[in-house]
Design an enzyme around this catalytic site. Structure first.
Site, short mmCIF file in Angstrom:
data_model
loop_
_atom_site.label_atom_id
_atom_site.label_comp_id
_atom_site.label_asym_id
_atom_site.label_seq_id
_atom_site.Cartn_x
_atom_site.Cartn_y
_atom_site.Cartn_z
N TRP A 28 -101.88 63.32 2.37
CA TRP A 28 -101.41 64.50 2.32
C TRP A 28 -100.38 64.74 1.18
O TRP A 28 -99.81 65.69 1.09
CB TRP A 28 -100.45 64.39 3.62
CG TRP A 28 -99.44 63.37 3.77
CD1 TRP A 28 -98.40 63.07 3.08
CD2 TRP A 28 -100.08 62.10 4.57
NE1 TRP A 28 -97.89 61.79 3.52
CE2 TRP A 28 -98.84 61.57 4.43
CE3 TRP A 28 -100.98 61.99 5.22
CZ2 TRP A 28 -98.95 59.89 4.90
CZ3 TRP A 28 -100.97 60.63 6.08
CH2 TRP A 28 -99.86 59.78 5.94
N GLU A 45 -95.44 65.65 7.89
CA GLU A 45 -94.18 65.32 8.14
C GLU A 45 -94.07 65.29 9.93
O GLU A 45 -93.35 64.61 10.26
CB GLU A 45 -93.31 66.37 7.73
CG GLU A 45 -93.23 65.94 6.11
CD GLU A 45 -92.73 64.66 5.79
OE1 GLU A 45 -92.12 63.88 6.59
OE2 GLU A 45 -93.11 64.07 4.69
N TYR A 90 -95.03 61.60 22.11
CA TYR A 90 -94.15 62.79 21.80
C TYR A 90 -94.74 64.35 21.86
O TYR A 90 -95.10 64.88 20.90
CB TYR A 90 -93.39 62.61 20.50
CG TYR A 90 -92.63 61.44 20.36
CD1 TYR A 90 -91.23 61.22 20.86
CD2 TYR A 90 -93.53 60.37 20.01
CE1 TYR A 90 -90.64 60.16 20.72
CE2 TYR A 90 -92.64 58.99 19.87
CZ TYR A 90 -91.57 58.96 20.36
OH TYR A 90 -90.62 57.73 20.45
N TYR A 128 -84.66 67.40 9.01
CA TYR A 128 -85.59 66.59 8.13
C TYR A 128 -86.88 67.41 8.04
O TYR A 128 -86.81 67.11 6.61
CB TYR A 128 -85.94 65.44 9.19
CG TYR A 128 -87.00 64.45 8.36
CD1 TYR A 128 -86.41 63.74 7.26
CD2 TYR A 128 -88.03 64.64 8.67
CE1 TYR A 128 -87.48 63.07 6.50
CE2 TYR A 128 -89.44 63.85 7.96
CZ TYR A 128 -88.79 63.12 6.90
OH TYR A 128 -89.83 62.56 6.11
N ASP A 146 -84.37 60.88 6.97
CA ASP A 146 -85.01 60.28 8.24
C ASP A 146 -84.20 58.87 8.23
O ASP A 146 -83.42 58.29 7.36
CB ASP A 146 -86.41 60.20 7.94
CG ASP A 146 -86.90 59.53 6.99
OD1 ASP A 146 -86.11 58.96 6.26
OD2 ASP A 146 -88.21 59.32 7.28
#
Ligand code: SF4
Length: 354
Positions: A28, A45, A90, A128, A146
């Site tokens: 990326w 990210e 998540y 972040y 982070d």
């Protein structure tokens, strides 16, 4: 600890000189001299939060093949996005990822805003990610702090203030060090330093561009930073899962509610998960009457806030059995296409299904 003395001794230029020689090549990341693609920066990210670079690489590349642009991602059904995300954990992040793509496609004409404050208003973008996208994709003066950056900077100045209380101090330190001509490279250099040199265990201080000014290295205490406030581990939760297998090989699944833990993901029917759950009465919660057999052993899984132990029941069901309301039969061969979270894959493996 003094921010001013750190600023005087640890310089962005020494870090950037190191970065120019040792920067990681990542799928990326733009190569030196190339402009970064905001869609790639943002996507990576979000994926990298709480996940390793090694895991993300494969997901990132498959995601880009399936959703090559933010418009393509916005136009896809949310189920397709959840399915491509399955295994990264998540899951609210995947839901927010899709919501964010829609806003960028519909309200920003498919172009991410460059400004950190505008980025912060988008779904799923916190401090972040806003700092990372603004600095890396647009070279705006912003920092992305982070866990890696917190570790590097707290060691640099031997910061005694514990996390999470120390977050504003560390952010101020990052801003004081950030060079206005190369904020994107500075953000990536800090990420690389934390990932490859200033690692949690056995940091390679001899190779570090900040070895000279680093207070924790001088004190021989690097591994003890960052300081952390003691946190309470969530209580163990218990539950039961029911794996119903029809004679034609299909397995009973249902979808979890769209909001909350594992929102919208698929699962086998089961009980609630709670510390007080009494497994002896679990059979009453089975989706229908059948010869349910409890399997030896249990399935263990650790979520961010609590560990879970599931008793697993399995039953063989005649092929004509209809799925109870809210559930559906799925062919074994197609289970890999379902958005099943890791805990459910463990349950199916325990029941010898996957
Ligand atoms: S000198 Fe060591 S502890 Fe200090 S920033 Fe570098 S790697 Fe981390």
């Amino acid at each position: 600890m003094s921010l001013i003395s750190a600023e005087e001794t640890a310089s962005a230029s020494s870090l950037l000189a190191w970065y120019d020689r040792h920067r990681r090549v990542l799928p990326w990341r733009a190569l030196a001299g190339e402009g970064a693609d905001p869609y790639r920066v943002w996507l990576s990210e979000i994926m990298l939060q709480q996940t390793t670079v090694q895991t993300v690489k494969g997901y990132f590349e498959r995601f880009l093949v399936r959703f090559p642009t933010v418009e393509a991602l916005a136009a896809a059904p949310v189920e397709a996005v959840m399915q491509a995300w399955a295994g990264l954990g998540y899951y609210s992040r995947a839901r927010n990822l899709h919501a964010c793509a829609k806003v960028v496609a519909e309200e920003y004409g498919g172009h991410f805003p460059a400004d950190e404050r505008a980025l912060l208003t988008l779904p799923g973008i916190g401090a972040y990610t806003a700092g990372a996208v603004a600095s890396i994709a647009f070279n705006e003066p912003a920092v992305a702090v982070d866990g890696n950056v917190e570790r590097v900077l707290s060691r640099l100045v031997a910061l005694e203030e514990p996390l999470p209380r120390a977050k504003p101090t560390i952010r101020a330190l990052a801003l004081s060090l950030m060079p206005h001509d190369r904020p994107g490279d500075f953000a990536q250099a800090m990420m690389d330093l934390g990932a490859t040199i200033c690692t949690p265990k056995r940091p390679a201080c001899a190779l570090c561009p900040w070895s000279g000014p680093c207070q924790a290295r001088r004190d021989g205490t690097a591994e003890t930073f960052p300081r952390k406030e003691a946190k309470k581990q969530g209580a163990l939760r218990l539950g039961a899962a029911f794996v119903a297998v029809r004679a034609d090989g299909q397995v009973l699944l249902r979808d979890r509610p769209p909001r909350g833990l594992l929102g919208g993901m698929a699962e086998v029917p089961g009980s609630e998960w709670s510390p007080a759950f009494d497994v002896t009465g679990a059979i009453a919660l089975a989706p229908f009457q059948a010869e349910w057999k409890i399997l030896p052993g249990i399935v263990r899984h650790v979520f961010t806030h609590f560990p879970l132990e599931l008793a697993v029941y399995r039953a063989e069901i005649p092929a004509i059995t209809a799925a109870p309301a809210g559930s559906r039969w799925q062919k074994r061969a197609l289970l890999h296409e379902e958005a099943l979270p890791t805990v459910m894959r463990k349950v199916l493996a325990h029941a010898a299904i996957e």
